[in-house]
Design an enzyme around this catalytic site. Structure first.
Site, mmCIF file in Angstrom:
data_model
loop_
_atom_site.group_PDB
_atom_site.id
_atom_site.type_symbol
_atom_site.label_atom_id
_atom_site.label_comp_id
_atom_site.label_asym_id
_atom_site.label_seq_id
_atom_site.Cartn_x
_atom_site.Cartn_y
_atom_site.Cartn_z
ATOM 1 N N ILE A 102 -6.897 0.918 -2.886
ATOM 2 C CA ILE A 102 -6.866 -0.376 -2.213
ATOM 3 C C ILE A 102 -8.062 -1.190 -2.692
ATOM 4 O O ILE A 102 -9.206 -0.724 -2.600
ATOM 5 C CB ILE A 102 -6.972 -0.205 -0.677
ATOM 6 N N ARG A 119 -16.590 0.500 -0.798
ATOM 7 C CA ARG A 119 -15.446 -0.194 -1.410
ATOM 8 C C ARG A 119 -15.820 -1.595 -1.893
ATOM 9 O O ARG A 119 -15.356 -2.044 -2.940
ATOM 10 C CB ARG A 119 -14.281 -0.274 -0.412
ATOM 11 N N ASP A 156 0.788 -2.211 -0.433
ATOM 12 C CA ASP A 156 2.115 -2.501 -0.990
ATOM 13 C C ASP A 156 2.804 -3.656 -0.261
ATOM 14 O O ASP A 156 4.026 -3.628 -0.039
ATOM 15 C CB ASP A 156 2.991 -1.237 -0.976
ATOM 16 N N ASN A 164 2.141 -5.610 -8.514
ATOM 17 C CA ASN A 164 2.207 -4.183 -8.229
ATOM 18 C C ASN A 164 3.642 -3.693 -8.364
ATOM 19 O O ASN A 164 4.586 -4.438 -8.088
ATOM 20 C CB ASN A 164 1.711 -3.919 -6.792
ATOM 21 N N HIS A 177 6.187 -0.505 -7.097
ATOM 22 C CA HIS A 177 6.226 0.526 -6.047
ATOM 23 C C HIS A 177 7.574 1.234 -6.079
ATOM 24 O O HIS A 177 8.614 0.584 -6.197
ATOM 25 C CB HIS A 177 5.985 -0.124 -4.674
ATOM 26 N N ALA A 215 -3.680 -8.330 0.287
ATOM 27 C CA ALA A 215 -4.723 -7.390 0.719
ATOM 28 C C ALA A 215 -4.176 -6.149 1.422
ATOM 29 O O ALA A 215 -4.925 -5.220 1.720
ATOM 30 C CB ALA A 215 -5.717 -8.112 1.627
ATOM 31 N N GLY A 216 -2.879 -6.098 1.681
ATOM 32 C CA GLY A 216 -2.316 -4.950 2.396
ATOM 33 C C GLY A 216 -1.945 -3.805 1.465
ATOM 34 O O GLY A 216 -2.195 -3.843 0.256
HETATM 35 C C1 GAR Z 1 4.982 4.619 -10.080
HETATM 36 O O1 GAR Z 1 6.228 5.083 -9.626
HETATM 37 C C2 GAR Z 1 4.451 3.516 -9.178
HETATM 38 O O2 GAR Z 1 5.449 2.749 -8.606
HETATM 39 C C3 GAR Z 1 3.733 4.306 -8.122
HETATM 40 O O3 GAR Z 1 3.073 5.293 -8.850
HETATM 41 C C4 GAR Z 1 3.874 5.685 -9.964
HETATM 42 C C5 GAR Z 1 2.991 5.715 -11.188
HETATM 43 O O4 GAR Z 1 3.625 6.359 -12.234
HETATM 44 N N1 GAR Z 1 2.888 3.456 -7.349
HETATM 45 C C6 GAR Z 1 2.760 3.547 -6.022
HETATM 46 O O5 GAR Z 1 3.248 4.449 -5.366
HETATM 47 C C7 GAR Z 1 1.943 2.440 -5.368
HETATM 48 N N2 GAR Z 1 1.994 2.533 -3.972
HETATM 49 P P1 GAR Z 1 3.039 6.277 -13.723
HETATM 50 O O6 GAR Z 1 1.530 6.540 -13.645
HETATM 51 O O7 GAR Z 1 3.748 7.359 -14.464
HETATM 52 O O8 GAR Z 1 3.345 4.900 -14.263
#
Ligand code: GAR
Length: 188
Positions: free
Chosen positions: A91, A64, A144, A106, A108, A141-142
């Site tokens: 990550i 990583r 989400d 980010n 989520h 760094a965590g």
């Molecule tokens: C989104 O809903 C985003 O919030 C999530 O992945 C999806 C990507 O959709 N991210 C996470 O879960 C981060 N922990 P997309 O590729 O269609 O934009």
């Protein structure tokens, strides 16, 4: 305001940003779109819109830290004001967080700090919450974690599946993301 967007998947949120930039609703320059693996829909969408793309394939690096170093250097080369994780499901190591301290964003699909991780929609549904939503935050760094910039709530329906709920969340998530980026571009 220059951004680099990072994707791992289909990039539908990224598409909303590309569209808003293209038709003048969002005063942001997408300097590049990068992915952690080849063949993502997100990179395909960006290339189709004439945006520079790159892949720093996690599988090409010993660990990583080595991958993080390559990703950090690649992103720094574009001198972005912000790096946006738009469904970037990897990550990043400390070096990246330090290089983009306070400027790594980010999105989520849950109301953080509830239901972090790769399955935020599935986990919220399994828990049985009646309201979930989406969050845009500054990433640390965590997983989400980091200061929350904005959130929107979405009601869970009796007959929701992970797919139907995620689709409704994504409608709000796209709007929220554009709102936050517009605010940052305006100096908020
Ligand atoms: C989104 O809903 C985003 O919030 C999530 O992945 C999806 C990507 O959709 N991210 C996470 O879960 C981060 N922990 P997309 O590729 O269609 O934009």
């Amino acid at each position: 305001m220059r951004i680099v967007a990072l994707v791992s998947g289909t990039g539908s949120n990224l598409q909303a940003v590309i569209d808003a930039v293209a038709d003048g609703r969002l005063d942001v320059e997408i300097a590049a779109v990068g992915a952690d693996r080849p063949g993502t829909g997100g990179v395909e969408r960006a290339a189709g819109a004439g945006i520079e793309t790159f892949v720093v394939d996690f599988g090409d690096y010993a660990d990583r830290a080595a991958w993080t170093h390559a990703l950090t250097q690649k992103c720094l080369a574009y001198a972005p004001d912000y790096v946006l994780s738009s469904g970037f499901m990897r990550i990043v190591g400390e070096e990246f967080i330090e290089a983009f301290d306070g400027t790594y964003l980010n999105t989520h699909p849950a109301l953080l700090p509830a239901f972090p991780g790769a399955h935020g929609v599935r986990d919220a549904l399994a828990y049985g919450v009646k309201v979930t939503g989406c969050t845009v935050h500054v990433a640390d760094a965590g997983v989400d974690t980091g200061p929350i910039l904005a959130q929107r709530a979405v009601a869970v329906r009796e007959d929701d599946t992970e797919e139907t709920l995620h689709e409704r969340i994504k409608i709000e998530e796209r709007a929220l993301l554009l709102e936050v980026l517009a605010g940052l571009a305006a100096g908020a």
